[in-house]
Motif scaffolding. Structure first.
Motif, PDB file in Angstrom:
ATOM      1  N   MET A  60       0.829  -1.192   0.000  1.00 32.73           N
ATOM      2  CA  MET A  60       0.000   0.000   0.000  1.00 32.73           C
ATOM      3  C   MET A  60       0.869   1.251   0.000  1.00 32.73           C
ATOM      4  SD  MET A  60      -3.109  -1.199   0.312  1.00 32.73           S
ATOM      5  CE  MET A  60      -3.949   0.274   0.835  1.00 32.73           C
ATOM      6  N   SER A  61       0.499   2.186  -0.867  1.00 33.79           N
ATOM      7  CA  SER A  61       1.102   3.511  -0.760  1.00 33.79           C
ATOM      8  C   SER A  61      -0.059   4.461  -0.490  1.00 33.79           C
ATOM      9  CB  SER A  61       1.815   3.877  -2.052  1.00 33.79           C
ATOM     10  OG  SER A  61       0.870   3.923  -3.085  1.00 33.79           O
ATOM     11  N   GLY A  62       0.236   5.690  -0.162  1.00 33.28           N
ATOM     12  CA  GLY A  62      -0.850   6.661  -0.015  1.00 33.28           C
ATOM     13  C   GLY A  62      -1.279   6.921   1.410  1.00 33.28           C
ATOM     14  N   ILE A  63      -0.517   6.393   2.381  1.00 29.23           N
ATOM     15  CA  ILE A  63      -0.883   6.641   3.777  1.00 29.23           C
ATOM     16  C   ILE A  63      -0.862   8.139   4.082  1.00 29.23           C
ATOM     17  CG2 ILE A  63       1.490   6.335   4.661  1.00 29.23           C
ATOM     18  CD1 ILE A  63      -1.569   5.100   6.563  1.00 29.23           C
ATOM     19  N   GLN A  64       0.046   8.868   3.396  1.00 30.31           N
ATOM     20  CA  GLN A  64       0.175  10.299   3.681  1.00 30.31           C
ATOM     21  C   GLN A  64      -1.134  11.049   3.430  1.00 30.31           C
ATOM     22  OE1 GLN A  64       2.772  11.422   5.340  1.00 30.31           O
ATOM     23  NE2 GLN A  64       1.582  13.322   5.551  1.00 30.31           N
ATOM     24  N   GLU A  65      -1.862  10.640   2.391  1.00 32.27           N
ATOM     25  CA  GLU A  65      -3.133  11.322   2.096  1.00 32.27           C
ATOM     26  C   GLU A  65      -4.147  11.108   3.217  1.00 32.27           C
ATOM     27  OE1 GLU A  65      -4.370  11.461  -2.394  1.00 32.27           O
ATOM     28  OE2 GLU A  65      -3.297   9.589  -2.025  1.00 32.27           O
ATOM     29  N   ILE A  66      -4.134   9.907   3.805  1.00 35.07           N
ATOM     30  CA  ILE A  66      -5.057   9.636   4.914  1.00 35.07           C
ATOM     31  C   ILE A  66      -4.663  10.484   6.125  1.00 35.07           C
ATOM     32  CG2 ILE A  66      -6.072   7.844   6.380  1.00 35.07           C
ATOM     33  CD1 ILE A  66      -5.267   5.775   4.284  1.00 35.07           C
ATOM     34  N   VAL A  67      -3.353  10.529   6.375  1.00 33.50           N
ATOM     35  CA  VAL A  67      -2.864  11.324   7.517  1.00 33.50           C
ATOM     36  C   VAL A  67      -3.190  12.804   7.309  1.00 33.50           C
ATOM     37  CG1 VAL A  67      -0.778  12.061   8.748  1.00 33.50           C
ATOM     38  CG2 VAL A  67      -1.071   9.649   8.119  1.00 33.50           C
ATOM     39  N   ASP A  68      -3.037  13.294   6.081  1.00 32.52           N
ATOM     40  CA  ASP A  68      -3.370  14.697   5.788  1.00 32.52           C
ATOM     41  C   ASP A  68      -4.839  14.978   6.098  1.00 32.52           C
ATOM     42  OD1 ASP A  68      -0.822  15.222   4.946  1.00 32.52           O
ATOM     43  OD2 ASP A  68      -1.287  15.178   2.799  1.00 32.52           O
ATOM     44  N   ALA A  69      -5.698  14.048   5.711  1.00 34.50           N
ATOM     45  CA  ALA A  69      -7.130  14.235   5.953  1.00 34.50           C
ATOM     46  C   ALA A  69      -7.407  14.248   7.454  1.00 34.50           C
ATOM     47  CB  ALA A  69      -7.933  13.125   5.273  1.00 34.50           C
ATOM     48  N   GLU A  70      -6.740  13.347   8.178  1.00 31.65           N
ATOM     49  CA  GLU A  70      -6.928  13.292   9.624  1.00 31.65           C
ATOM     50  C   GLU A  70      -6.481  14.607  10.281  1.00 31.65           C
ATOM     51  OE1 GLU A  70      -4.436  10.439  11.640  1.00 31.65           O
ATOM     52  OE2 GLU A  70      -6.008   9.969  13.099  1.00 31.65           O
ATOM     53  N   ARG A  71      -5.350  15.129   9.810  1.00 34.99           N
ATOM     54  CA  ARG A  71      -4.842  16.401  10.377  1.00 34.99           C
ATOM     55  C   ARG A  71      -5.780  17.557  10.076  1.00 34.99           C
ATOM     56  NH1 ARG A  71       0.990  15.111   9.574  1.00 34.99           N
ATOM     57  NH2 ARG A  71       1.277  13.622  11.274  1.00 34.99           N
ATOM     58  N   ARG A  77     -18.671  11.554   7.557  1.00 37.02           N
ATOM     59  CA  ARG A  77     -17.210  11.437   7.371  1.00 37.02           C
ATOM     60  C   ARG A  77     -16.797  12.156   6.086  1.00 37.02           C
ATOM     61  NH1 ARG A  77     -15.276   7.839  11.026  1.00 37.02           N
ATOM     62  NH2 ARG A  77     -16.770   6.406  11.934  1.00 37.02           N
ATOM     63  N   GLY A  78     -17.131  11.571   4.946  1.00 34.56           N
ATOM     64  CA  GLY A  78     -16.673  12.123   3.669  1.00 34.56           C
ATOM     65  C   GLY A  78     -17.271  13.483   3.353  1.00 34.56           C
ATOM     66  N   GLY A  79     -18.583  13.596   3.492  1.00 33.35           N
ATOM     67  CA  GLY A  79     -19.263  14.822   3.080  1.00 33.35           C
ATOM     68  C   GLY A  79     -18.779  16.026   3.855  1.00 33.35           C
ATOM     69  N   ILE A  80     -18.728  15.884   5.167  1.00 33.91           N
ATOM     70  CA  ILE A  80     -18.292  17.016   5.985  1.00 33.91           C
ATOM     71  C   ILE A  80     -16.822  17.331   5.722  1.00 33.91           C
ATOM     72  CG2 ILE A  80     -17.819  17.704   8.384  1.00 33.91           C
ATOM     73  CD1 ILE A  80     -20.570  16.518   9.084  1.00 33.91           C
ATOM     74  N   TYR A  81     -16.023  16.271   5.548  1.00 32.38           N
ATOM     75  CA  TYR A  81     -14.606  16.504   5.263  1.00 32.38           C
ATOM     76  C   TYR A  81     -14.433  17.358   4.011  1.00 32.38           C
ATOM     77  CZ  TYR A  81      -9.819  15.878   3.847  1.00 32.38           C
ATOM     78  OH  TYR A  81      -8.536  16.133   3.442  1.00 32.38           O
ATOM     79  N   GLU A  82     -15.163  17.024   2.954  1.00 35.68           N
ATOM     80  CA  GLU A  82     -14.963  17.789   1.708  1.00 35.68           C
ATOM     81  C   GLU A  82     -15.431  19.241   1.852  1.00 35.68           C
ATOM     82  OE1 GLU A  82     -15.676  15.808  -1.999  1.00 35.68           O
ATOM     83  OE2 GLU A  82     -15.280  17.633  -3.140  1.00 35.68           O
ATOM     84  N   VAL A  83     -16.536  19.464   2.571  1.00 31.40           N
ATOM     85  CA  VAL A  83     -16.990  20.844   2.799  1.00 31.40           C
ATOM     86  C   VAL A  83     -15.908  21.630   3.565  1.00 31.40           C
ATOM     87  CG1 VAL A  83     -18.685  22.301   3.988  1.00 31.40           C
ATOM     88  CG2 VAL A  83     -19.442  20.259   2.754  1.00 31.40           C
ATOM     89  N   LEU A  84     -15.334  20.983   4.578  1.00 31.62           N
ATOM     90  CA  LEU A  84     -14.312  21.668   5.379  1.00 31.62           C
ATOM     91  C   LEU A  84     -13.066  21.956   4.545  1.00 31.62           C
ATOM     92  CD1 LEU A  84     -14.618  19.742   8.779  1.00 31.62           C
ATOM     93  CD2 LEU A  84     -15.588  21.970   8.163  1.00 31.62           C
ATOM     94  N   LYS A  85     -12.729  21.036   3.663  1.00 29.25           N
ATOM     95  CA  LYS A  85     -11.546  21.249   2.833  1.00 29.25           C
ATOM     96  C   LYS A  85     -11.759  22.460   1.917  1.00 29.25           C
ATOM     97  CE  LYS A  85      -8.068  19.140  -0.007  1.00 29.25           C
ATOM     98  NZ  LYS A  85      -7.678  18.100  -0.944  1.00 29.25           N
TER      99      LYS A  85
END
Ligand SMILES: *Cc1c(COP(=O)(O)O)cnc(C)c1O
Length: 432
Positions: free
Chosen positions: A35-46, A110-118
């Motif tokens: 697996m690659s791409g852990i950084q994107e998950i960590v970025d979202a968490e931050r 989870r997803g919906g609110i995350y994208e609005v916040l981004k």
């Protein structure tokens, strides 16, 4: 058509076409895929952590501004399922209670609110209202809400994504338009209108509602379109669930390893929610987590997209299915290409369930555990007693003696009591 069915045997295809309950094991599964791409998950968490002070202020029902749900042992339901299916479950069932997620009462929080916040963060940083090190609670001000009202957000939805984006978007100050498909329940539309969200009702299904939202945003440069058929941001927002789950398991002493595999059952609509969660779980638990999606027999878009390799290019209507189901959250005829491609080597398989099965499970869970879920959220519940799933695990040499069966409950807390009563009654009717 049959030429495209190369990966699916014709018996399975015929059952799928006749809206029977089927199981499909994924031949492209690579259990040890790196697996690659852990950084994107960590970025979202931050990013979600940066917004916690804001969310804490605006939505005090969150725990310190973090949108998370508990996990729960459901021993009574486990015995009820064993009786219902006259079989024994090895290991233990745990419910992931996303129906309790604050703000939106479904996995879409989870997803919906995350994208609005981004989107909100990008605007705020560009306009110098905040920088990343600031306390984001200062975004909660009349002046800034007025500034946000110059921007709009559009989304197409069968109901729950609209709820999550409408509630969050309106709180920030955005002008939100939700294009609702024919499946969307009246109360979801009423709730949004009450918050000042513009709801446009369409007579067609989900794909049409999404297309209408996309069209609207093209003509307006200040309009952000949240594309449930193709959004990496939504996907990453969902994936953060895995990081949180690892912490919840650690606190409860739940082990995941070769002798304690984690089997996860996720209701699937367009695929972003269950796909993002699966993607995150594979990063966190690797080869010891096994994910299965569950779809309505009339809306098996992910099964069809993955098994043909045609993803969003094929719809369930093309094989004669109606895409009609009481599971409004799953009423999707065409899967997300993004989600499908991200998980095509990570997913163990997909099974389908009738609406009747969903309502029976709804009533059984309600009577055994006093937990009230919306129909969509029950799709995974049959997984732990489904013979083809258990046979599939055996074929992969997974020892389920001490397995944890995690059933992902994806929504229900905002359903009005009178409607929930009808659901329970309908389920009891089916049970006889
Ligand atoms: C949206 C939804 C799902 C599935 O998520 P997708 O991203 O559409 O696959 C499952 N359950 C409920 C209750 C939902 O609202």
């Amino acid at each position: 058509m049959t030429g495209n069915m190369h990966q699916m045997n014709s018996e399975l295809f015929m059952d799928l076409q006749s809206a029977k309950e089927v199981f499909w094991g994924n031949p492209s599964l690579d259990p040890k895929s790196t697996m690659s791409g852990i950084q994107e998950i960590v970025d979202a968490e931050r990013r979600l952590e940066r917004f916690a002070p804001y969310l804490k202020k605006v939505f005090p029902e969150t725990v310190d501004g973090i949108i998370e749900s508990p996990i729960k042992y459901i021993g009574n339901m486990q015995r009820t399922l064993e009786d219902y299916n006259k079989s024994k479950i090895q290991g233990q069932i745990i419910l992931k209670c996303d129906h309790e997620l604050p703000i939106a009462g479904s996995i879409k929080a989870r997803g919906g609110i995350y994208e609005v916040l981004k989107i909100a963060e990008r605007i705020a940083i560009k306009q110098n209202w905040i920088d990343e090190k600031d306390d984001y609670s200062k975004l909660e001000s009349k002046r800034i809400r007025e500034c946000y009202s110059r921007y709009s957000i559009a989304v197409g939805s069968t109901g729950n994504l609209g709820l999550s984006i409408g509630i969050m978007g309106a709180a920030i100050g955005f002008q939100v338009t939700v294009h609702m498909s024919r499946d969307a329940k009246r109360w979801k539309k009423d709730l949004l209108r009450g918050k000042g969200v513009k709801v446009v009702e369409h007579e067609q299904d989900f794909s049409h509602a999404v297309a209408e939202g996309r069209k609207q945003s093209l003509s307006d440069p200040n309009c952000f379109f949240i594309d449930d058929e193709n959004s990496k941001d939504l996907f990453m927002g969902y994936s953060v669930a895995a990081m949180r789950l690892r912490e919840q398991f650690r606190k409860k002493g739940i082990i995941v390893d070769e002798n304690h595999p984690l089997i996860v059952y996720l209701p699937c609509g367009v695929g972003g929610g269950p796909g993002g969660v699966t993607y995150g779980l594979k990063h966190v638990f690797g080869e010891h987590v096994h994910c299965y999606f569950a779809e309505p027999v009339h809306s098996p878009c992910m099964l069809l997209g993955l098994s043909t390799g045609r993803h969003e290019e094929i719809s369930v209507q093309e094989i004669g299915l109606s895409n009609r189901t009481e599971a409004d959250g799953l009423a999707v005829g065409r899967s997300s290409a993004l989600a499908g491609k991200m998980i095509e080597r990570l997913l163990n398989g997909v099974f389908t369930v009738t609406d009747e099965t969903l309502f029976k499970l709804l009533a059984l869970l309600h009577s055994s555990e006093s937990i009230a879920l919306e129909p969509s959220a029950l799709a995974g519940m049959i997984g732990p007693v489904l013979p083809p799933v258990q046979e599939h695990l055996t074929s992969l040499q997974v020892d389920v003696t001490h397995a944890t069966h995690l059933v992902w409950a994806t929504g229900g807390n905002l359903v009005p009591a009178s409607i929930m009563d009808e659901y329970v009654k309908k389920g009891k009717g089916y049970l006889g």
